[in-house]
Design a protein around this motif. Structure first.
Motif, short mmCIF file in Angstrom:
data_model
loop_
_atom_site.label_atom_id
_atom_site.label_comp_id
_atom_site.label_asym_id
_atom_site.label_seq_id
_atom_site.Cartn_x
_atom_site.Cartn_y
_atom_site.Cartn_z
N GLN A 349 -11.75 5.09 -25.74
CA GLN A 349 -10.70 4.91 -24.74
C GLN A 349 -11.38 4.87 -23.37
N PHE A 350 -11.00 3.91 -22.57
CA PHE A 350 -11.59 3.76 -21.25
C PHE A 350 -10.45 3.75 -20.23
N TYR A 351 -10.57 4.64 -19.24
CA TYR A 351 -9.44 4.89 -18.33
C TYR A 351 -9.96 4.80 -16.90
N THR A 352 -9.45 3.86 -16.12
CA THR A 352 -9.98 3.69 -14.77
C THR A 352 -8.89 3.24 -13.80
N ALA A 353 -9.28 2.97 -12.56
CA ALA A 353 -8.31 2.59 -11.53
C ALA A 353 -8.31 1.08 -11.32
N PRO A 354 -7.17 0.52 -10.94
CA PRO A 354 -7.11 -0.92 -10.66
C PRO A 354 -8.18 -1.40 -9.68
N THR A 355 -8.50 -0.59 -8.66
CA THR A 355 -9.54 -1.01 -7.72
C THR A 355 -10.86 -1.27 -8.45
N ALA A 356 -11.22 -0.36 -9.35
CA ALA A 356 -12.47 -0.54 -10.10
C ALA A 356 -12.39 -1.80 -10.96
N VAL A 548 -0.58 2.56 9.72
CA VAL A 548 0.18 1.97 8.61
C VAL A 548 -0.81 1.50 7.54
N GLY A 549 -0.27 1.24 6.36
CA GLY A 549 -1.08 0.65 5.29
C GLY A 549 -0.78 -0.83 5.24
N THR A 550 -1.79 -1.62 4.86
CA THR A 550 -1.55 -3.05 4.74
C THR A 550 -2.23 -3.56 3.46
N PRO A 551 -1.65 -4.56 2.80
CA PRO A 551 -2.21 -4.99 1.52
C PRO A 551 -3.68 -5.42 1.62
N HIS A 552 -4.47 -5.07 0.61
CA HIS A 552 -5.89 -5.41 0.60
C HIS A 552 -6.23 -5.91 -0.80
N GLU A 553 -6.97 -7.00 -0.84
CA GLU A 553 -7.27 -7.70 -2.09
C GLU A 553 -7.92 -6.79 -3.16
N ILE A 554 -8.85 -5.97 -2.74
CA ILE A 554 -9.56 -5.12 -3.70
C ILE A 554 -9.00 -3.70 -3.72
N LYS A 555 -8.82 -3.13 -2.52
CA LYS A 555 -8.46 -1.72 -2.43
C LYS A 555 -6.97 -1.44 -2.65
N GLY A 556 -6.19 -2.47 -2.82
CA GLY A 556 -4.74 -2.29 -2.95
C GLY A 556 -4.11 -2.22 -1.57
N VAL A 581 -14.38 9.66 14.17
CA VAL A 581 -13.57 10.87 14.16
C VAL A 581 -12.88 11.03 12.79
N LEU A 582 -12.48 9.92 12.17
CA LEU A 582 -11.86 10.01 10.83
C LEU A 582 -12.87 10.49 9.80
N SER A 583 -14.09 10.00 9.94
CA SER A 583 -15.12 10.40 9.01
C SER A 583 -15.40 11.90 9.13
N SER A 584 -15.40 12.42 10.37
CA SER A 584 -15.70 13.84 10.48
C SER A 584 -14.48 14.73 10.24
N GLU A 585 -13.29 14.26 10.55
CA GLU A 585 -12.10 15.10 10.32
C GLU A 585 -11.64 15.06 8.87
N ILE A 586 -11.74 13.90 8.22
CA ILE A 586 -11.23 13.78 6.85
C ILE A 586 -12.34 13.40 5.87
N GLY A 587 -13.07 12.35 6.17
CA GLY A 587 -14.13 11.89 5.27
C GLY A 587 -14.15 10.36 5.32
N ASN A 588 -15.21 9.79 4.74
CA ASN A 588 -15.34 8.33 4.83
C ASN A 588 -14.20 7.57 4.17
N ILE A 589 -13.51 8.22 3.22
CA ILE A 589 -12.42 7.54 2.54
C ILE A 589 -11.26 7.22 3.49
N ALA A 590 -11.24 7.88 4.65
CA ALA A 590 -10.13 7.65 5.58
C ALA A 590 -10.46 6.61 6.65
N LYS A 591 -11.62 5.96 6.52
CA LYS A 591 -11.98 4.99 7.56
C LYS A 591 -11.05 3.78 7.52
N ALA A 592 -10.76 3.27 8.73
CA ALA A 592 -9.81 2.15 8.84
C ALA A 592 -10.54 0.82 8.81
N ASP A 593 -9.89 -0.19 8.23
CA ASP A 593 -10.43 -1.55 8.28
C ASP A 593 -10.11 -2.19 9.63
#
Ligand code: WTA
Length: 647
Positions: A349-356, A548-556, A581-593
């Motif tokens: 069984q292989f279980y992953t995320a749509p982004t991957a 806000v969030g906006t649609p992204h081809e790979i990241k959703g 500031v996002l990288s230090s307050e939250i982490g790299n996952i919160a960086k904006a495009d």
């Protein structure tokens, strides 16, 4: 919605636990007719009760529901000890390192290592039942040992994803008032060592006063600082016995906390229970993945997220199958890494995320064909909506057209799957979560509980409590009630609202349409816009911000930020500053495009920012709504211009 239907593989159905939709409806109708009786049968069958419970479901203090009250059990016993009778030499954890190193840990070895770890926590660090232990760990077996050791002695673990920053880690340590932090020097990623321990040092430098000790596991032997509070796991652990009694825990004692983002304020510590959680973790492994004794189950999540908790550690181990733990990323050293692991370890069984899936698809349309993937039986996806092209590639090329895809909808708060196809039973429509699992009463309704018409988007609610549900938000009962039971009422009773929208089609299939609150889902990572805005405000040049969030081809979705600067003028560095500031307050996952400096935000006369307008502009859509009610309608074309200029 797609009209295509993919029927289960008959060979698979023949051996599956739930073989047809008739069997599914039989179970679901049984649950509807006698809800408590339905759950009781499974609780009796699956759990080794140390003391029997007196009540299946206690609704007297709703929405603080209690399950199997008075019963006693131990979750580490469920996952490890009880398998020693007939599975001692079977592989419990199959670890593969980033650089290809493999370690197979049997249930017997797992038991010994967990027991040593538990003894160390108790004897050396005085960790007791109810104490909180924060884990800031890479994907190495010691992370699972640490989780199970806490569980064994009744300590409450709170895992913080390794991608979070020192600030974010400190906030979580402080909110939980953790006594001990368990970390590693670092680990390997894409062939290179990286460090985690310095982040813990940084977090504790400016707070985290409750922490009495830090336990450091050595993984990559990189040089790190050793402070008074630090302890070397590898040197210490040999001093402890590999026998350790487990603590009998009440069904409703907290098992773990896991912080997640909501639409307002700081992250919330979702609190899970013992019996209800482990029961559903095991049942969903058996129903949704249909795992059998010799299966090798691989979930690619990180243990820092709920998917890693339930489907790398607790679920597979409770079900007694081999769980794969992978330190690296599926794209290193090349796009064939995941497929070569499937071939090598005969993963079932292989279980992953749509982004991957989207990334792997993009990197190598035909890559999976180079490997023998015939061991695969079920494929899974989780965390975000999957799009039909990614679904089809996964189905045809990875699964060779013979594996069901279980598109599992659930949340940190639900503990385990809620809506998903059953691989031997459900005729699947691509990119559709299909039906609630037996026992789960998921409905798409209005705020007043009226079911939505076919094709109309409504609130995705769970209208009856279920065993693995969130029990409360750590230290904040009021926020628990407000966050989940404030938006929809059915038959006069507040019901659990997920924050997601969904739509039901003419055949009763449920498709998730995504969050309807101010939560963004980037590559399956949940982030609150309020939390991101609070972080951006720490950048001194920023006067106002809207995210806000906006649609992204790979990241959703990707993060799109509008800022009003204190001093108008040069804004060429603003993206860099905001992302720092996002990288230090939250982490790299919160960086904006996108970070766009604008002269003003679209606000109503009462000062409320109209996010709908900002979302439309980010998407490049025309503004259809009336802007005359805005305090200053002229900001709209100005923002559109600023966005156009940035492209
Ligand atoms: C989203 C992850 C569409 C949803 C297990 C939910 C999904 C949030 C799916 C929870 C799916 C999860 N299809 N959307 N199959 N699964 N989501 O708490 O918006 O990290 O509310 O739990 O992910 O994210 P969380």
């Amino acid at each position: 919605m797609s009209k295509e239907i993919y029927y289960p593989n008959p060979e698979f159905s023949a051996q599956a636990r739930i073989k047809s939709m008739d069997e599914y409806w039989e179970l679901q109708n049984k649950a509807k007719a006698d809800y408590e009786g339905f759950w009781e049968a499974y609780a009796k069958e699956k759990i080794d009760w140390l003391e029997p419970y007196s009540k299946v479901l206690d609704e007297s203090n709703a929405p603080f529901y209690k399950w199997f009250t008075g019963g006693k059990l131990n979750v580490c016993n469920q996952c490890v000890d009880r398998h020693l009778k007939d599975k001692a030499d079977d592989v419990a954890i199959l670890f593969e390192g980033d650089r290809g190193d493999v370690e197979k840990i049997t249930f017997k070895q797992l038991s010994q290592r967990v027991n040593r770890f538990a003894n160390m926590l108790k004897e050396q660090f005085s960790v007791k039942k109810g104490d909180r232990v924060v884990l800031y760990m890479p994907m190495i077996p010691e992370a699972a040992y640490a989780m199970l050791a806490c569980t064994r002695i009744g300590a409450i673990h709170s895992i913080v994803f390794g991608g979070f920053s020192a600030e974010a880690l400190r906030d979580r340590i402080e909110d939980a008032e953790a006594k001990v932090v368990i970390t590693a020097d670092g680990a390997y990623r894409k062939g290179k060592p990286y460090l985690l321990k310095p982040v813990v040092d940084e977090a504790l430098k400016a707070g985290g006063d409750s922490v009495e000790a830090v336990i450091v596991v050595k993984r990559n032997n990189e040089e790190i600082a050793w402070n008074d509070i630090d302890n070397n796991y590898n040197e210490l652990i040999e001093n402890f016995s590999d026998e350790c009694d487990f603590e009998p825990m009440d069904s409703e004692d907290p098992l773990f906390l896991l912080y997640t983002s909501g639409s307002t304020g700081k992250p919330k510590g979702v609190q899970h229970s013992q019996a209800g959680y482990i029961l559903w973790a095991q049942m969903t492994m058996e129903w949704v993945f249909d795992v059998k004794k010799d299966d090798v189950f691989w979930c690619t999540a990180d243990i820092g997220w709920i998917t890693g908790h339930t489907y790398i550690v607790y679920g597979p181990l409770a079900a007694g199958v081999t769980t794969v733990m992978f330190e690296g990323v599926p794209t290193y050293p090349d796009a064939g890494r995941a497929w070569s692991m499937v071939q090598e370890h005969k993963i079932t069984q292989f279980y992953t995320a749509p982004t991957a899936i989207r990334v792997l698809h993009k990197m190598g349309e035909d890559e999976p064909k180079k490997y023998d993937l015939s061991s695969l039986k079920v494929l899974g996806t989780v965390g975000e909506p999957i799009d039909p092209p990614a679904w089809k590639w996964y189905y045809e090329v990875v699964g060779g057209g013979k594996c069901a895809i279980v598109d599992t909808w659930w949340q940190t708060e639900t503990g385990g799957h809620m809506i998903s196809p059953l691989p031997g039973a459900t005729p699947i429509k691509p990119a559709c979560a299909t039906f609630p699992l037996p026992g789960i009463m998921a409905e798409v309704i209005d705020q007043d509980g009226t079911p939505k018409e076919v094709g109309e988007t409504g609130l995705l609610c769970i209208t009856k409590p279920w065993p693995s549900m969130i029990r409360t938000i750590w230290n904040d009962d009021e926020r628990y009630v407000k966050s989940y039971f404030g938006d929809a009422v059915k038959d006069g009773k507040p019901v659990y609202f997920s924050g997601d929208g969904a739509v039901v089609d003419e055949d009763g299939y449920i498709t998730i349409t995504g969050r309807v609150d101010d939560v963004i889902n980037v590559s399956g990572h949940r982030m609150g816009t309020a939390e991101i805005e609070a972080a951006v405000k720490k950048e001194p040049s920023v006067a106002e911000v809207a995210v806000v969030g906006t649609p992204h081809e790979i990241k959703g979705e990707s993060i799109f930020i509008y800022v009003v600067l204190k001093e108008q003028g040069d804004s060429s560095k603003i993206k860099e500053l905001v992302n720092a500031v996002l990288s230090s307050e939250i982490g790299n996952i919160a960086k904006a495009d996108d970070v766009i400096a604008v002269s003003g935000l679209p606000k109503t006369r009462s000062g409320k920012v109209m996010r709908r307008i900002l979302r439309a502009i980010a998407k490049g859509e025309a503004i259809t709504q009336d802007t005359s009610t805005l305090e200053d309608p002229a900001v709209v074309p100005a923002i559109q211009q600023a966005v156009a200029d940035s492209k």
